[in-house]
Design a protein around this motif. Structure first.
Motif, PDB file in Angstrom:
ATOM      1  N   THR A 117       0.894  -1.129  -0.054  1.00  0.00           N
ATOM      2  CA  THR A 117       0.058  -0.010  -0.014  1.00  0.00           C
ATOM      3  C   THR A 117       0.830   1.344  -0.085  1.00  0.00           C
ATOM      4  N   ALA A 118       2.136   1.264   0.360  1.00  0.00           N
ATOM      5  CA  ALA A 118       2.974   2.500   0.408  1.00  0.00           C
ATOM      6  C   ALA A 118       3.869   2.514  -0.793  1.00  0.00           C
ATOM      7  N   GLY A 119       3.579   2.026  -1.913  1.00  0.00           N
ATOM      8  CA  GLY A 119       4.516   2.140  -3.154  1.00  0.00           C
ATOM      9  C   GLY A 119       4.861   3.497  -3.366  1.00  0.00           C
ATOM     10  N   ALA A 120       3.864   4.639  -3.187  1.00  0.00           N
ATOM     11  CA  ALA A 120       4.222   5.899  -3.619  1.00  0.00           C
ATOM     12  C   ALA A 120       5.690   6.508  -2.623  1.00  0.00           C
ATOM     13  N   SER A 121       5.170   5.947  -1.609  1.00  0.00           N
ATOM     14  CA  SER A 121       6.186   6.390  -0.513  1.00  0.00           C
ATOM     15  C   SER A 121       7.537   5.906  -0.827  1.00  0.00           C
ATOM     16  N   PHE A 122       7.612   4.514  -0.970  1.00  0.00           N
ATOM     17  CA  PHE A 122       8.833   4.049  -1.384  1.00  0.00           C
ATOM     18  C   PHE A 122       9.329   4.650  -2.768  1.00  0.00           C
ATOM     19  N   ALA A 123       8.561   4.977  -3.490  1.00  0.00           N
ATOM     20  CA  ALA A 123       9.063   5.528  -4.697  1.00  0.00           C
ATOM     21  C   ALA A 123       9.775   6.765  -4.551  1.00  0.00           C
ATOM     22  N   ARG A 124       9.039   7.650  -3.813  1.00  0.00           N
ATOM     23  CA  ARG A 124       9.713   8.697  -3.366  1.00  0.00           C
ATOM     24  C   ARG A 124      11.008   8.833  -2.542  1.00  0.00           C
ATOM     25  N   LEU A 125      10.973   7.730  -1.560  1.00  0.00           N
ATOM     26  CA  LEU A 125      12.251   7.446  -0.897  1.00  0.00           C
ATOM     27  C   LEU A 125      13.269   7.403  -1.699  1.00  0.00           C
ATOM     28  N   PHE A 126      13.092   6.206  -2.801  1.00  0.00           N
ATOM     29  CA  PHE A 126      14.280   5.778  -3.368  1.00  0.00           C
ATOM     30  C   PHE A 126      14.811   6.939  -4.406  1.00  0.00           C
TER      31      PHE A 126
END
Length: 258
Positions: A117-126
Motif C-alpha cells: 500500500t505504500a508504493g508511492a512513499s517508497f518510490a519517493r524515498l528511493f
C-alpha cells in the motif's frame, strides 16, 4: 572523511539503533560502508552525535515518521547545519508513538501491508536516495518497522543474501532491548501485544517470501512502483563496492535466534 572508520553500529548516545548497511557480501562485491545508514528516532541526538554523523560522511537524513510523530518529537537533525533533511511519511496502520488505532495482527502482516500500500512513499524515498550527496541516514521511531522494510529493499537491490537481510533486521532486538523493556513495562496493562516490540527473524522471513512471490525481487518491486532504472542503477553504484574481494568484518556482528 579522513577519520572515517567503518563500524556496524555507530556509538551514538541519543540514537542507539543507528547502523551502517555496509560490509555485506552481495552481487558483484560487498555493500559499501558509509553509503546508507538506518536508525530509530533522532529526537534525542546530542551535539556530539550529530558531529559524529558528519565525520562519518552523512549529509542527508530521511524521516519516515508520520507528520503527527514529527510534530510531537522533532528530529534534532532538522535544525542541524550541514544536513539536508526530507520527510517521507509512512503511516504503518498505527501511530508508532502512542499505539492508537488498529494494531497489526503480526509484524510480518504490517510489513506486507507497507509493501502493498505504500508504493508511492517508497518510490519517493528511493528517488531521494538516488539524488542524495554523501551518506544517507533513514529512520523512523524505533528503527525497526518502516526502516526495516526500507533496509530490506536496499539490501535486496544490492543482492545481499536473505540470511544477512534477516540478521540485519533482527539486530534491533539487541540494540533496543533496554528501551523496549521499559516500553513494555509502561504499557503492560494497555493490551499492546509484546510482538510490537520485537524484531523476530520469522517476521522478515515472511515478508521476503511475500516480496518474491508477489513482485519477484526488490528491483522488480521498485520498478513496478515507479522508480526508474536509472535511479536504481545510481543507488546500486552508491551501495555496492565492486570486486572488493574479502570484505572486512564489522566491529559488531549480528547474532539472532528464531
Amino acid at each position: 572523511m579522513a577519520n572515517f572508520h567503518p563500524v556496524r553500529r555507530l556509538p551514538l548516545k541519543g540514537a542507539p539503533n543507528t547502523r551502517d548497511l555496509g560490509g555485506y557480501p552481495c552481487a558483484g562485491g560487498v555493500t559499501r560502508w558509509g553509503a546508507f545508514l538506518r536508525s530509530g528516532s533522532t529526537t534525542k541526538m546530542t551535539i556530539p552525535d550529530i558531529q559524529a554523523l558528519k565525520a562519518y560522511g552523512v549529509y542527508t537524513s530521511v524521516d519516515l515518521r508520520s507528520g503527527e510523530e514529527r510534530l510531537a518529537q522533532p528530529s534534532a537533525l532538522e535544525a542541524a547545519p550541514g544536513f539536508t533533511t526530507h520527510s517521507v511519511p509512512m503511516l504503518d496502520n498505527m501511530n508508532s508513538a502512542h499505539f492508537e488505532g488498529d494494531l497489526p495482527g503480526s509484524m510480518a502482516g504490517l510489513y506486507i501491508s507497507l509493501l502493498d500500500t505504500a508504493g508511492a512513499s517508497f518510490a519517493r524515498l528511493f528517488s531521494i536516495f538516488a539524488a542524495a550527496q554523501g551518506g544517507v541516514l533513514f529512520h523512523c521511531a524505533a528503527g525497526k518497522d518502516r526502516t526495516g522494510v526500507t533496509a530490506m529493499l536496499l539490501l535486496g537491490l544490492a543482492g545481499v543474501p536473505d540470511p544477512d537481510i534477516i540478521a540485519d533486521y533482527a539486530s534491533t532486538d539487541i540494540y533496543m532491548r533496554e528501551v523496549f523493556f521499559h516500553q513494555v513495562q509502561s504499557l503492560q496493562d494497555s493490551g499492546v501485544p509484546d510482538y510490537i516490540f520485537r524484531s523476530m527473524p520469522k517476521s522478515m522471513e515472511r515478508t521476503l517470501k511475500h516480496l518474491y512471490k508477489t513482485y519477484g525481487s526488490s528491483e522488480q518491486y521498485l520498478l513496478g512502483i515507479g522508480v526508474t532504472q536509472r535511479e536504481l542503477d545510481t543507488i546500486k553504484e552508491k551501495l555496492i563496492e565492486r570486486d572488493a574481494g574479502m570484505y572486512s568484518q564489522p566491529k559488531c556482528c549480528h547474532v539472532y535466534t528464531s
